[in-house]
Design a protein around this motif. Structure first.
Motif, PDB file in Angstrom:
ATOM      1  N   GLU A 121      12.865  -5.805   1.602  1.00 26.84           N
ATOM      2  CA  GLU A 121      11.478  -5.427   2.363  1.00 26.84           C
ATOM      3  C   GLU A 121      10.576  -6.355   2.302  1.00 26.84           C
ATOM      4  N   PHE A 122       9.730  -6.461   3.259  1.00 23.73           N
ATOM      5  CA  PHE A 122       8.610  -7.431   3.039  1.00 23.73           C
ATOM      6  C   PHE A 122       7.188  -6.846   3.447  1.00 23.73           C
ATOM      7  N   LEU A 123       6.961  -5.520   3.122  1.00 28.17           N
ATOM      8  CA  LEU A 123       6.065  -4.891   3.516  1.00 28.17           C
ATOM      9  C   LEU A 123       4.682  -5.057   2.459  1.00 28.17           C
ATOM     10  N   GLU A 179       1.192  -3.595   0.827  1.00 29.37           N
ATOM     11  CA  GLU A 179       0.507  -2.358   0.826  1.00 29.37           C
ATOM     12  C   GLU A 179      -0.495  -2.484   1.749  1.00 29.37           C
ATOM     13  N   LYS A 217      14.079 -12.735  -1.273  1.00 25.87           N
ATOM     14  CA  LYS A 217      13.152 -11.716  -1.350  1.00 25.87           C
ATOM     15  C   LYS A 217      12.257 -12.423  -2.595  1.00 25.87           C
ATOM     16  N   ASN A 224       8.373 -14.031  -2.261  1.00 27.07           N
ATOM     17  CA  ASN A 224       6.946 -13.208  -3.051  1.00 27.07           C
ATOM     18  C   ASN A 224       6.513 -14.602  -3.933  1.00 27.07           C
ATOM     19  N   GLN A 279      -6.554 -17.701  -0.047  1.00 23.89           N
ATOM     20  CA  GLN A 279      -8.050 -17.506  -0.259  1.00 23.89           C
ATOM     21  C   GLN A 279      -7.921 -17.026  -1.889  1.00 23.89           C
ATOM     22  N   CYS A 298       3.972  -5.938  -6.997  1.00 23.15           N
ATOM     23  CA  CYS A 298       4.908  -6.849  -6.454  1.00 23.15           C
ATOM     24  C   CYS A 298       4.785  -8.453  -7.105  1.00 23.15           C
ATOM     25  N   LYS A 336      -6.114  -4.676  -4.167  1.00 24.24           N
ATOM     26  CA  LYS A 336      -6.542  -5.160  -2.890  1.00 24.24           C
ATOM     27  C   LYS A 336      -6.869  -4.016  -1.892  1.00 24.24           C
ATOM     28  N   ARG A 375     -14.511 -12.496  -3.898  1.00 20.63           N
ATOM     29  CA  ARG A 375     -13.608 -12.457  -3.029  1.00 20.63           C
ATOM     30  C   ARG A 375     -14.449 -13.372  -1.644  1.00 20.63           C
TER      31      ARG A 375
HETATM   32  C1  UGA Z   1       3.545  -8.738  -1.351  1.00 18.63           C
HETATM   33  C2  UGA Z   1       3.847  -9.323  -0.129  1.00 18.63           C
HETATM   34  O1  UGA Z   1       3.044 -10.083   0.394  1.00 18.63           O
HETATM   35  C3  UGA Z   1       4.831  -8.536   0.770  1.00 18.63           C
HETATM   36  O2  UGA Z   1       5.459  -9.367   1.746  1.00 18.63           O
HETATM   37  C4  UGA Z   1       5.926  -8.047  -0.147  1.00 18.63           C
HETATM   38  O3  UGA Z   1       6.888  -7.127   0.675  1.00 18.63           O
HETATM   39  C5  UGA Z   1       5.444  -6.972  -1.129  1.00 18.63           C
HETATM   40  O4  UGA Z   1       4.553  -7.841  -2.015  1.00 18.63           O
HETATM   41  C6  UGA Z   1       6.540  -6.523  -2.109  1.00 18.63           C
HETATM   42  O5  UGA Z   1       7.250  -7.236  -2.778  1.00 18.63           O
HETATM   43  O6  UGA Z   1       6.962  -5.419  -2.056  1.00 18.63           O
HETATM   44  P1  UGA Z   1       1.577  -6.663  -1.345  1.00 18.63           P
HETATM   45  O7  UGA Z   1       1.710  -6.575  -3.065  1.00 18.63           O
HETATM   46  O8  UGA Z   1       1.245  -5.175  -0.902  1.00 18.63           O
HETATM   47  O9  UGA Z   1       2.628  -7.410  -0.840  1.00 18.63           O
HETATM   48  O10 UGA Z   1       0.054  -7.427  -1.357  1.00 18.63           O
HETATM   49  P2  UGA Z   1      -0.329  -8.870  -0.774  1.00 18.63           P
HETATM   50  O11 UGA Z   1      -1.210  -8.688   0.320  1.00 18.63           O
HETATM   51  O12 UGA Z   1       0.687  -9.832  -0.962  1.00 18.63           O
HETATM   52  O13 UGA Z   1      -1.364  -9.469  -2.037  1.00 18.63           O
HETATM   53  C7  UGA Z   1      -1.044  -9.536  -3.307  1.00 18.63           C
HETATM   54  C8  UGA Z   1      -2.181 -10.037  -4.193  1.00 18.63           C
HETATM   55  O14 UGA Z   1      -2.551 -11.615  -3.778  1.00 18.63           O
HETATM   56  C9  UGA Z   1      -3.562  -9.281  -4.198  1.00 18.63           C
HETATM   57  O15 UGA Z   1      -3.868  -9.110  -5.553  1.00 18.63           O
HETATM   58  C10 UGA Z   1      -4.245  -9.960  -3.297  1.00 18.63           C
HETATM   59  O16 UGA Z   1      -5.660  -9.586  -3.401  1.00 18.63           O
HETATM   60  C11 UGA Z   1      -3.806 -11.487  -3.516  1.00 18.63           C
HETATM   61  N1  UGA Z   1      -4.301 -12.489  -2.593  1.00 18.63           N
HETATM   62  C12 UGA Z   1      -3.571 -12.408  -1.506  1.00 18.63           C
HETATM   63  C13 UGA Z   1      -5.227 -13.330  -2.788  1.00 18.63           C
HETATM   64  O17 UGA Z   1      -5.937 -13.454  -3.884  1.00 18.63           O
HETATM   65  N2  UGA Z   1      -5.346 -14.344  -1.956  1.00 18.63           N
HETATM   66  C14 UGA Z   1      -4.688 -14.202  -0.830  1.00 18.63           C
HETATM   67  O18 UGA Z   1      -5.058 -15.196   0.170  1.00 18.63           O
HETATM   68  C15 UGA Z   1      -3.850 -13.409  -0.480  1.00 18.63           C
END
Ligand code: UGA
Length: 459
Positions: free
Chosen positions: A147-149, A151, A203, A207, A250, A259, A319, A408
């Motif tokens: 999955e690539f979901l 949260e 996968k 990540n 960012q 994850c 997040k 942020r």
């Molecule tokens: C991540 C992946 O993006 C999903 O594709 C994957 O399915 C999921 O893990 C998983 O393996 O189940 P997620 O953990 O929900 O999803 O969150 P992200 O949106 O990827 O953010 C991860 C972390 O990176 C957060 O702490 C966020 O604040 C940080 N982040 C993200 C940054 O600091 N800067 C950014 O530009 C993007």
């Protein structure tokens, strides 16, 4: 669907929306009771309403895990946790292997076991072997379908995927997945049909790569601070190159969640064990650890010292749009501030901090206004929409001090100056009174002088 956690619940609910008859099974009695009562145990935008509709229309049911529950299923999705083993970086596969052992005797001929959990290369083969050993005569398929979901955007990500990855060796498994994802294939969503080992690697590699982009942005951000640059312009300038892309660049307080941290550690562990060290990802893990560790000293530096100061923390979830605290940067920052002698209050629109040991030394404020009231400093940790749209002037008035640390980079220097804040973004120089000449200072400076720094009327 074995496992009604974040992946199982979202996937099960969305499959019901696609028209499949879905039974979600979980070993957690409390969770199942909540689900049967129509309550989702996680905060995920759009999920409650979708769940309610599918339950009402009879396509989605929940029950306590019982191996017999899979006896009529054409597809058995495994969506159980694969956390890090205690004290180790290795993924703990006990839940997925236990579930396989338990369901194997109940699988119907032709059943397709679909592995949604994030697992190291070779796990799908091990799952196949577990079933074959117990049911040598059974015709069945094992498919890796990671999955690539994200949260907070999981429903949308399921319904509008960039791609679908299917790893299987047999034609029946592939045909099964074509049945599951037919509607997406009709909309020309790319489907990568490959081996289970490749799907498992895709996968982790996806990540790890995204985590690497975040860690890179964080390091560039530090360099910008040292050189008088501004990371916002720098990441925009590089992200517009189509080969690089603007997303996941960012800078922030370090990545958290269920994850990236565990999957990068597991990727490193796999590489080490196989004698192919993943040195870039090793660095990513270390950079991220250092980043979280350094958050409190950034706050101390901005304030001179944290001792005796009241600090308002805006957001503790890892997040926005989730109530998930797993490996959240706030869980490192808050205990360190308390240790340094600060009185810490935090506010988060969704997180229930009851029983979270890392937050025990701090107070959970019932509202944003209550968190800010009389605080010496505000620290924005999670970029919830509510914190992106602050009325800065009234926020400033509620506070006793003028320090605003923005992990942020949500605000512009101009808006912060205008409101009278001493603004500390990341990846660029802070906005301090002593760093500017009187001509440079905006009306904010005048306002600070008028009300007296640290002595602002509240309200
Ligand atoms: C991540 C992946 O993006 C999903 O594709 C994957 O399915 C999921 O893990 C998983 O393996 O189940 P997620 O953990 O929900 O999803 O969150 P992200 O949106 O990827 O953010 C991860 C972390 O990176 C957060 O702490 C966020 O604040 C940080 N982040 C993200 C940054 O600091 N800067 C950014 O530009 C993007």
């Amino acid at each position: 669907m074995i496992g009604a956690g974040y992946v199982g619940l979202v996937t099960g609910t969305c499959l019901a929306k696609l028209g499949f008859d879905v039974l979600c099974l979980d070993t957690d009695a409390e969770r199942v009771a909540a689900l049967k009562g129509g309550r989702s145990p996680i905060y995920e935008p759009g999920l409650d309403a979708l769940m309610e509709k599918q339950v009402a229309e009879g396509r989605l049911r929940f029950d306590r895990f019982e191996p017999k529950g899979v006896a009529r299923a054409d597809f058995v999705f495994l969506a159980v946790g694969t956390p890090s083993l205690p004290g180790s970086d290795e993924a703990d596969l006990s839940q997925i292997f236990d579930a396989t052992r338990m369901v194997a005797p109940q699988l119907r001929p032709g059943a397709c076991l679909v592995v949604k959990s994030t697992v190291p290369a070779g796990t799908n083969s091990a799952i196949r072997a577990i079933v074959s050993d117990r049911r040598p005569e059974l015709a069945f398929s094992v498919v890796s379908n990671p999955e690539f979901l994200r949260e907070g955007r999981a429903v949308e990500d399921f319904l509008r995927p960039d791609r679908i990855v299917v790893g299987c060796h047999d034609a029946a498994g592939r045909a099964g997945m074509e049945r599951i994802y037919r509607s997406f294939m009709e909309q020309s969503v790319p489907v990568v049909f490959t081996t289970p080992e490749n799907a498992e690697l895709i996968k982790y590699a996806a990540n790890a790569f995204l985590a690497m982009k975040v860690a890179f942005a964080n390091e560039v951000s530090d360099l910008c601070e040292a050189t008088g640059g501004d990371v916002r312009d720098v990441v925009r300038g590089i992200g517009l190159d189509a080969r690089i892309g603007p997303s996941f660049l960012q800078p922030g307080p370090g990545f958290g969640g269920s994850c990236f941290p565990k999957d990068t550690r597991a990727f490193v562990d796999i590489g080490r064990r196989l004698g192919r060290p993943q040195r870039l990802v090793e660095a990513v893990v270390a950079i991220n650890e250092d980043r979280k560790e350094s958050l409190a000293s950034r706050v101390s530096e901005a304030l001179g010292s944290c001792a005796g100061k009241t600090i308002a923390i805006l957001g503790v979830a890892f997040k926005p749009d989730t109530d998930d605290l797993r490996e959240a940067p706030a869980l490192r920052l808050i205990p360190a501030l308390v240790e340094a002698g600060a009185a810490v209050r935090f506010y988060d629109p969704q997180v229930d901090a009851d029983g979270v040991s890392e937050l025990e030394g701090a107070d959970q404020a019932p509202s944003l206004a209550a968190a800010l009231e009389g605080a010496d400093a505000a620290v924005l940790v999670t970029e919830w929409a509510e914190f992106r749209m602050l009325d800065l002037v009234s926020a400033r008035r509620r506070m006793s001090g003028a320090t605003f640390i923005d992990f942020r980079n949500v605000y512009s220097r101009e808006a912060m100056d205008e409101a009278g804040f001493l603004y500390h973004p990341i990846g660029s120089a802070p906005l301090r009174d002593d760093a500017r000449s009187p001509e440079q200072a905006g009306s904010g400076r005048r306002q600070r002088q008028a009300v007296g720094d640290g002595q602002v009327a509240v309200g």
